[in-house]
Design a protein around this motif. Structure first.
Motif, PDB file in Angstrom:
ATOM      1  N   ILE A 205      -3.089  17.490 -11.456  1.00 57.26           N
ATOM      2  CA  ILE A 205      -4.077  17.644 -10.386  1.00 57.26           C
ATOM      3  C   ILE A 205      -3.420  18.230  -9.133  1.00 57.26           C
ATOM      4  O   ILE A 205      -3.940  19.162  -8.512  1.00 57.26           O
ATOM      5  CB  ILE A 205      -4.729  16.280 -10.067  1.00 57.26           C
ATOM      6  N   TYR A 206      -2.257  17.704  -8.777  1.00 53.00           N
ATOM      7  CA  TYR A 206      -1.551  18.236  -7.611  1.00 53.00           C
ATOM      8  C   TYR A 206      -1.130  19.683  -7.807  1.00 53.00           C
ATOM      9  O   TYR A 206      -1.179  20.491  -6.883  1.00 53.00           O
ATOM     10  CB  TYR A 206      -0.311  17.401  -7.306  1.00 53.00           C
ATOM     11  N   GLY A 207      -0.685  19.990  -9.020  1.00 50.60           N
ATOM     12  CA  GLY A 207      -0.265  21.364  -9.290  1.00 50.60           C
ATOM     13  C   GLY A 207      -1.413  22.338  -9.080  1.00 50.60           C
ATOM     14  O   GLY A 207      -1.279  23.341  -8.376  1.00 50.60           O
ATOM     15  N   LEU A 208      -2.563  22.009  -9.667  1.00 52.12           N
ATOM     16  CA  LEU A 208      -3.724  22.895  -9.522  1.00 52.12           C
ATOM     17  C   LEU A 208      -4.264  22.850  -8.098  1.00 52.12           C
ATOM     18  O   LEU A 208      -4.790  23.843  -7.594  1.00 52.12           O
ATOM     19  CB  LEU A 208      -4.810  22.494 -10.530  1.00 52.12           C
ATOM     20  N   GLY A 209      -4.130  21.717  -7.443  1.00 54.44           N
ATOM     21  CA  GLY A 209      -4.587  21.627  -6.058  1.00 54.44           C
ATOM     22  C   GLY A 209      -3.705  22.431  -5.114  1.00 54.44           C
ATOM     23  O   GLY A 209      -4.189  23.073  -4.189  1.00 54.44           O
ATOM     24  N   GLY A 210      -2.414  22.402  -5.364  1.00 52.96           N
ATOM     25  CA  GLY A 210      -1.494  23.093  -4.469  1.00 52.96           C
ATOM     26  C   GLY A 210      -1.418  24.588  -4.702  1.00 52.96           C
ATOM     27  O   GLY A 210      -1.256  25.361  -3.764  1.00 52.96           O
ATOM     28  N   TYR A 211      -1.568  24.997  -5.968  1.00 53.06           N
ATOM     29  CA  TYR A 211      -1.352  26.399  -6.289  1.00 53.06           C
ATOM     30  C   TYR A 211      -2.610  27.109  -6.787  1.00 53.06           C
ATOM     31  O   TYR A 211      -2.551  28.280  -7.153  1.00 53.06           O
ATOM     32  CB  TYR A 211      -0.231  26.515  -7.325  1.00 53.06           C
ATOM     33  N   GLY A 212      -3.723  26.398  -6.821  1.00 52.28           N
ATOM     34  CA  GLY A 212      -4.972  27.032  -7.228  1.00 52.28           C
ATOM     35  C   GLY A 212      -5.022  27.304  -8.712  1.00 52.28           C
ATOM     36  O   GLY A 212      -4.453  26.560  -9.513  1.00 52.28           O
ATOM     37  N   LYS A 213      -5.709  28.372  -9.096  1.00 52.24           N
ATOM     38  CA  LYS A 213      -5.871  28.712 -10.508  1.00 52.24           C
ATOM     39  C   LYS A 213      -4.519  29.010 -11.141  1.00 52.24           C
ATOM     40  O   LYS A 213      -3.735  29.782 -10.618  1.00 52.24           O
ATOM     41  CB  LYS A 213      -6.785  29.930 -10.608  1.00 52.24           C
ATOM     42  N   LEU A 214      -4.244  28.371 -12.273  1.00 47.48           N
ATOM     43  CA  LEU A 214      -2.958  28.566 -12.950  1.00 47.48           C
ATOM     44  C   LEU A 214      -3.162  28.725 -14.449  1.00 47.48           C
ATOM     45  O   LEU A 214      -4.050  28.111 -15.033  1.00 47.48           O
ATOM     46  CB  LEU A 214      -2.022  27.377 -12.711  1.00 47.48           C
ATOM     47  N   ARG A 215      -2.307  29.543 -15.060  1.00 46.78           N
ATOM     48  CA  ARG A 215      -2.283  29.644 -16.516  1.00 46.78           C
ATOM     49  C   ARG A 215      -1.525  28.446 -17.080  1.00 46.78           C
ATOM     50  O   ARG A 215      -0.777  27.775 -16.367  1.00 46.78           O
ATOM     51  CB  ARG A 215      -1.597  30.940 -16.955  1.00 46.78           C
ATOM     52  N   PHE A 216      -1.742  28.218 -18.375  1.00 47.81           N
ATOM     53  CA  PHE A 216      -1.118  27.063 -19.027  1.00 47.81           C
ATOM     54  C   PHE A 216       0.386  27.005 -18.762  1.00 47.81           C
ATOM     55  O   PHE A 216       0.915  26.001 -18.271  1.00 47.81           O
ATOM     56  CB  PHE A 216      -1.390  27.124 -20.537  1.00 47.81           C
ATOM     57  N   ASN A 217       1.076  28.085 -19.045  1.00 42.77           N
ATOM     58  CA  ASN A 217       2.536  28.055 -18.921  1.00 42.77           C
ATOM     59  C   ASN A 217       3.003  28.078 -17.469  1.00 42.77           C
ATOM     60  O   ASN A 217       4.086  27.584 -17.165  1.00 42.77           O
ATOM     61  CB  ASN A 217       3.164  29.206 -19.695  1.00 42.77           C
ATOM     62  N   GLU A 218       2.197  28.618 -16.581  1.00 43.12           N
ATOM     63  CA  GLU A 218       2.555  28.552 -15.163  1.00 43.12           C
ATOM     64  C   GLU A 218       2.602  27.095 -14.708  1.00 43.12           C
ATOM     65  O   GLU A 218       3.559  26.651 -14.068  1.00 43.12           O
ATOM     66  CB  GLU A 218       1.530  29.325 -14.322  1.00 43.12           C
ATOM     67  N   LEU A 219       1.559  26.366 -15.065  1.00 44.34           N
ATOM     68  CA  LEU A 219       1.528  24.946 -14.694  1.00 44.34           C
ATOM     69  C   LEU A 219       2.646  24.180 -15.398  1.00 44.34           C
ATOM     70  O   LEU A 219       3.318  23.341 -14.785  1.00 44.34           O
ATOM     71  CB  LEU A 219       0.156  24.347 -15.050  1.00 44.34           C
ATOM     72  N   LYS A 220       2.877  24.514 -16.659  1.00 39.65           N
ATOM     73  CA  LYS A 220       3.935  23.841 -17.415  1.00 39.65           C
ATOM     74  C   LYS A 220       5.296  24.042 -16.744  1.00 39.65           C
ATOM     75  O   LYS A 220       6.074  23.102 -16.596  1.00 39.65           O
ATOM     76  CB  LYS A 220       3.964  24.365 -18.844  1.00 39.65           C
ATOM     77  N   HIS A 221       5.571  25.253 -16.306  1.00 40.03           N
ATOM     78  CA  HIS A 221       6.869  25.512 -15.688  1.00 40.03           C
ATOM     79  C   HIS A 221       6.985  24.854 -14.315  1.00 40.03           C
ATOM     80  O   HIS A 221       8.069  24.445 -13.903  1.00 40.03           O
ATOM     81  CB  HIS A 221       7.106  27.019 -15.592  1.00 40.03           C
TER      82      HIS A 221
ATOM     83  N   LEU B 182      -9.124  23.361 -10.469  1.00 40.61           N
ATOM     84  CA  LEU B 182      -9.847  22.155 -10.081  1.00 40.61           C
ATOM     85  C   LEU B 182     -11.308  22.477  -9.824  1.00 40.61           C
ATOM     86  O   LEU B 182     -11.635  23.511  -9.251  1.00 40.61           O
ATOM     87  CB  LEU B 182      -9.251  21.539  -8.803  1.00 40.61           C
ATOM     88  N   THR B 183     -12.193  21.570 -10.235  1.00 44.98           N
ATOM     89  CA  THR B 183     -13.592  21.675  -9.833  1.00 44.98           C
ATOM     90  C   THR B 183     -13.744  21.072  -8.436  1.00 44.98           C
ATOM     91  O   THR B 183     -12.783  20.556  -7.859  1.00 44.98           O
ATOM     92  CB  THR B 183     -14.493  20.887 -10.801  1.00 44.98           C
ATOM     93  N   GLU B 184     -14.959  21.136  -7.910  1.00 44.34           N
ATOM     94  CA  GLU B 184     -15.227  20.491  -6.624  1.00 44.34           C
ATOM     95  C   GLU B 184     -14.915  18.997  -6.717  1.00 44.34           C
ATOM     96  O   GLU B 184     -14.284  18.418  -5.834  1.00 44.34           O
ATOM     97  CB  GLU B 184     -16.711  20.677  -6.276  1.00 44.34           C
ATOM     98  N   LEU B 185     -15.336  18.406  -7.832  1.00 44.82           N
ATOM     99  CA  LEU B 185     -15.046  16.990  -8.053  1.00 44.82           C
ATOM    100  C   LEU B 185     -13.543  16.747  -8.119  1.00 44.82           C
ATOM    101  O   LEU B 185     -13.026  15.757  -7.569  1.00 44.82           O
ATOM    102  CB  LEU B 185     -15.723  16.550  -9.364  1.00 44.82           C
ATOM    103  N   GLY B 186     -12.830  17.647  -8.757  1.00 50.87           N
ATOM    104  CA  GLY B 186     -11.384  17.524  -8.844  1.00 50.87           C
ATOM    105  C   GLY B 186     -10.717  17.618  -7.479  1.00 50.87           C
ATOM    106  O   GLY B 186      -9.787  16.862  -7.174  1.00 50.87           O
TER     107      GLY B 186
END
Lengths: 159, 159
Positions: B63-79, B118-122
């Motif tokens: 959640i923090y990763g997507l919140g901090g960096y916005g839209k991410l691909r699977f491996n971007e978030l993984k790294h 993240l969605t709005e709820l996220g």
DNA sequence: CTGCATCCAACTTGATACTG
DNA sequence: CAGTATCAAGTTGGATGCAG
């Protein structure tokens, strides 16, 4: 140790303070918290450690019980929670005590009398949990609605 | 389903609202939240369910990763998370998606491209986590200090 | 690149029985 | 009353191999 602001009197390897992020806003702040939550110093990450403490099945209920009803004896708390086993209440209370969140007072009587109570730190945590619980009460039903819908899809795939 | 205030458009068995507690203060409010956290309706308790969702090892970081960096691909978030396994990132993202906290967008390419956001709820959940994380950053070191001291006592007992 | 299936070791929890 | 000890069952997470 009396309650202090920040990290005074703490071991030197615990150097995370809120000075690192309180000037930040928006996306930069989110990134900073991702880093804080994703970094360990000497195997320790305060954010993940505290989340882990309240993540077991019973800690939140024990904290709320003591927060709502004040000082309670072992069996008083056990009966309020209702479906907790003796063993798990013991384990939960020992963990909370070790973290400085509750006090355990033994009265040397027969039969024994033991009372548990939130510390100042425990009350502070409970207030944070309260904010989270309010969010969960408001938004939980929406999340659960999505979850049930998703489960239905999975069932449809199986069928 | 668009984001709604409270429980509108939700199944009728999910009837917990904040109208039950928002007029309460102090001890009475604490007791009410103990009851809310200790009660299940049709096996469902929003407070414990949401705590359970963020309680696994990786959800908060995702959640923090997507919140901090916005839209991410699977491996971007993984790294960015670094030490998460492929399996656990997949499981974590599927759970968050099922709860309506993130979206999963598949681009029909070879090799495949999948983006998470993240969605709005996220985002709303992440803001609550932020408040909690700030508390943990400030008070975590004190808790960890107590915890280490308690562990030392246990070692002394063994010796 | 993204992700599923399988296996397995470690950890968590609950039931039960016993104790000062 | 307030625990402790032990064991069985369930759950979690990581490693590995395979696939569209």
């Amino acid at each position: 140790m009396t309650k202090q602001e920040g990290t005074a009197t703490l071991p030197s390897y615990l150097t995370v303070t809120n000075a690192d992020f309180e000037h930040l806003t928006g996306t930069e702040k989110n990134k900073k918290f991702f880093e804080l939550a994703n970094t360990t110093k000497n195997q320790i990450c305060p954010i993940r450690d505290i989340v882990a403490r309240i993540s077991d099945k019973w800690s939140v209920l024990a904290i709320y019980g003591l927060g709502g009803y004040g000082k309670l004896r072992f069996n008083e708390l056990k009966h309020k929670i209702g479906d907790i086993s003796q063993r798990m209440l013991t384990v939960t209370l020992r963990n909370l005590e070790a973290d400085g969140l509750i006090t355990r007072t033994i009265y040397p009587q027969v039969p024994p009398r033991v009372e548990y109570e939130l510390t100042e730190l425990g009350h502070s945590l409970m207030q944070q949990l309260q904010l989270f619980a309010e969010w969960a009460t408001k938004n939980g039903p929406e999340i659960i609605y999505y979850r049930e819908k998703a489960n239905k899809v999975i069932k449809d795939r199986i069928a």
